[in-house]
Design a protein around this motif. Structure first.
Motif, mmCIF file in Angstrom:
data_model
loop_
_atom_site.group_PDB
_atom_site.id
_atom_site.type_symbol
_atom_site.label_atom_id
_atom_site.label_comp_id
_atom_site.label_asym_id
_atom_site.label_seq_id
_atom_site.Cartn_x
_atom_site.Cartn_y
_atom_site.Cartn_z
ATOM 1 N N SER A 133 0.839 -1.191 0.000
ATOM 2 C CA SER A 133 0.000 0.000 0.000
ATOM 3 C C SER A 133 0.872 1.238 0.000
ATOM 4 N N GLY A 134 0.931 1.913 -1.118
ATOM 5 C CA GLY A 134 1.726 3.125 -1.213
ATOM 6 C C GLY A 134 3.057 2.953 -1.912
ATOM 7 N N GLY A 135 3.627 1.764 -1.880
ATOM 8 C CA GLY A 135 4.838 1.484 -2.640
ATOM 9 C C GLY A 135 6.148 1.930 -2.025
ATOM 10 N N SER A 136 6.167 2.290 -0.750
ATOM 11 C CA SER A 136 7.452 2.668 -0.131
ATOM 12 C C SER A 136 8.441 1.516 -0.232
ATOM 13 N N THR A 137 9.701 1.869 -0.459
ATOM 14 C CA THR A 137 10.733 0.854 -0.575
ATOM 15 C C THR A 137 11.816 1.040 0.489
ATOM 16 N N TYR A 138 12.447 -0.064 0.834
ATOM 17 C CA TYR A 138 13.532 -0.112 1.801
ATOM 18 C C TYR A 138 14.665 -0.899 1.165
ATOM 19 N N TYR A 139 15.901 -0.472 1.397
ATOM 20 C CA TYR A 139 17.047 -1.161 0.820
ATOM 21 C C TYR A 139 18.141 -1.364 1.854
ATOM 22 N N GLY A 140 18.809 -2.497 1.722
ATOM 23 C CA GLY A 140 20.002 -2.728 2.513
ATOM 24 C C GLY A 140 21.172 -1.933 1.953
ATOM 25 N N ASP A 141 22.049 -1.487 2.817
ATOM 26 C CA ASP A 141 23.161 -0.631 2.390
ATOM 27 C C ASP A 141 24.071 -1.305 1.370
ATOM 28 N N SER A 142 24.233 -2.606 1.478
ATOM 29 C CA SER A 142 25.203 -3.291 0.616
ATOM 30 C C SER A 142 24.763 -3.366 -0.842
ATOM 31 N N VAL A 143 23.486 -3.139 -1.119
ATOM 32 C CA VAL A 143 23.006 -3.307 -2.494
ATOM 33 C C VAL A 143 22.371 -2.045 -3.063
ATOM 34 N N LYS A 144 22.368 -0.969 -2.295
ATOM 35 C CA LYS A 144 21.793 0.281 -2.802
ATOM 36 C C LYS A 144 22.507 0.698 -4.069
ATOM 37 N N GLY A 145 21.715 1.082 -5.063
ATOM 38 C CA GLY A 145 22.285 1.507 -6.326
ATOM 39 C C GLY A 145 22.484 0.379 -7.325
ATOM 40 N N ARG A 146 22.492 -0.860 -6.878
ATOM 41 C CA ARG A 146 22.632 -1.997 -7.794
ATOM 42 C C ARG A 146 21.353 -2.829 -7.871
ATOM 43 N N PHE A 147 20.644 -2.940 -6.782
ATOM 44 C CA PHE A 147 19.429 -3.759 -6.729
ATOM 45 C C PHE A 147 18.206 -2.850 -6.587
ATOM 46 N N THR A 148 17.121 -3.250 -7.228
ATOM 47 C CA THR A 148 15.868 -2.501 -7.161
ATOM 48 C C THR A 148 14.722 -3.458 -6.877
ATOM 49 N N VAL A 149 13.839 -3.055 -5.976
ATOM 50 C CA VAL A 149 12.647 -3.829 -5.660
ATOM 51 C C VAL A 149 11.443 -3.083 -6.210
ATOM 52 N N ASP A 150 10.571 -3.781 -6.898
ATOM 53 C CA ASP A 150 9.304 -3.181 -7.285
ATOM 54 C C ASP A 150 8.222 -4.251 -7.294
ATOM 55 N N ARG A 151 6.990 -3.795 -7.486
ATOM 56 C CA ARG A 151 5.864 -4.735 -7.388
ATOM 57 C C ARG A 151 4.943 -4.568 -8.575
ATOM 58 N N ASP A 152 4.208 -5.621 -8.866
ATOM 59 C CA ASP A 152 3.157 -5.599 -9.873
ATOM 60 C C ASP A 152 1.881 -6.028 -9.165
#
Length: 122
Positions: free
Chosen positions: A53-72
């Motif tokens: 709900s809303g689509g907020s994302t959280y990332y671990g520091d080790s993968v920021k900038g290389r990995f992306t999470v999204d939803r369908d």
């Protein structure tokens, strides 16, 4: 909540891979679905998560900038797009969910899918 993860495999260093996690059940949209990984001899590591709900994302520091999470939303699927992969990214990758919201912490996710192995060759 049930989770099924797909998309692991063998990839060369510098390449990309996208993992999919299909969620089902009554209440998963009340919370967040995300990704962790665990390499041999290491602790399970948070990678990223998205709140349905809303689509907020959280990332671990080790993968920021290389990995992306999204939803369908239509497919009840959360993706982990992994770019510029490195041999140290080799691990079993797990999707996980809860029914209340986003978090960086392993203990805050109480539903887990089967792992999918990602191997990055040098």
């Amino acid at each position: 909540v049930q989770l099924q993860a797909f998309g692991g495999g063998l990839v060369q260093a510098g390449g990309s891979l996208r993992l999919s996690c299909v969620a089902s059940g009554r209440n998963f949209r009340n919370g967040a679905t995300g990704w962790f990984r665990q390499a041999p001899g290491k602790e399970r590591e948070f990678l990223g998560a998205v709140v349905w709900s809303g689509g907020s994302t959280y990332y671990g520091d080790s993968v920021k900038g290389r990995f992306t999470v999204d939803r369908d939303d239509a497919k009840n699927t959360v993706y982990l797009q992994m770019n510029n992969l490195r041999p140290e990214d080799t691990a079993v990758y797990y999707c996980a969910a809860n029914e209340w919201g986003g978090s960086y912490y392993y203990n805050d996710y109480n539903f887990w899918g089967q792992g999918t192995l990602v191997t990055v060759s040098s």
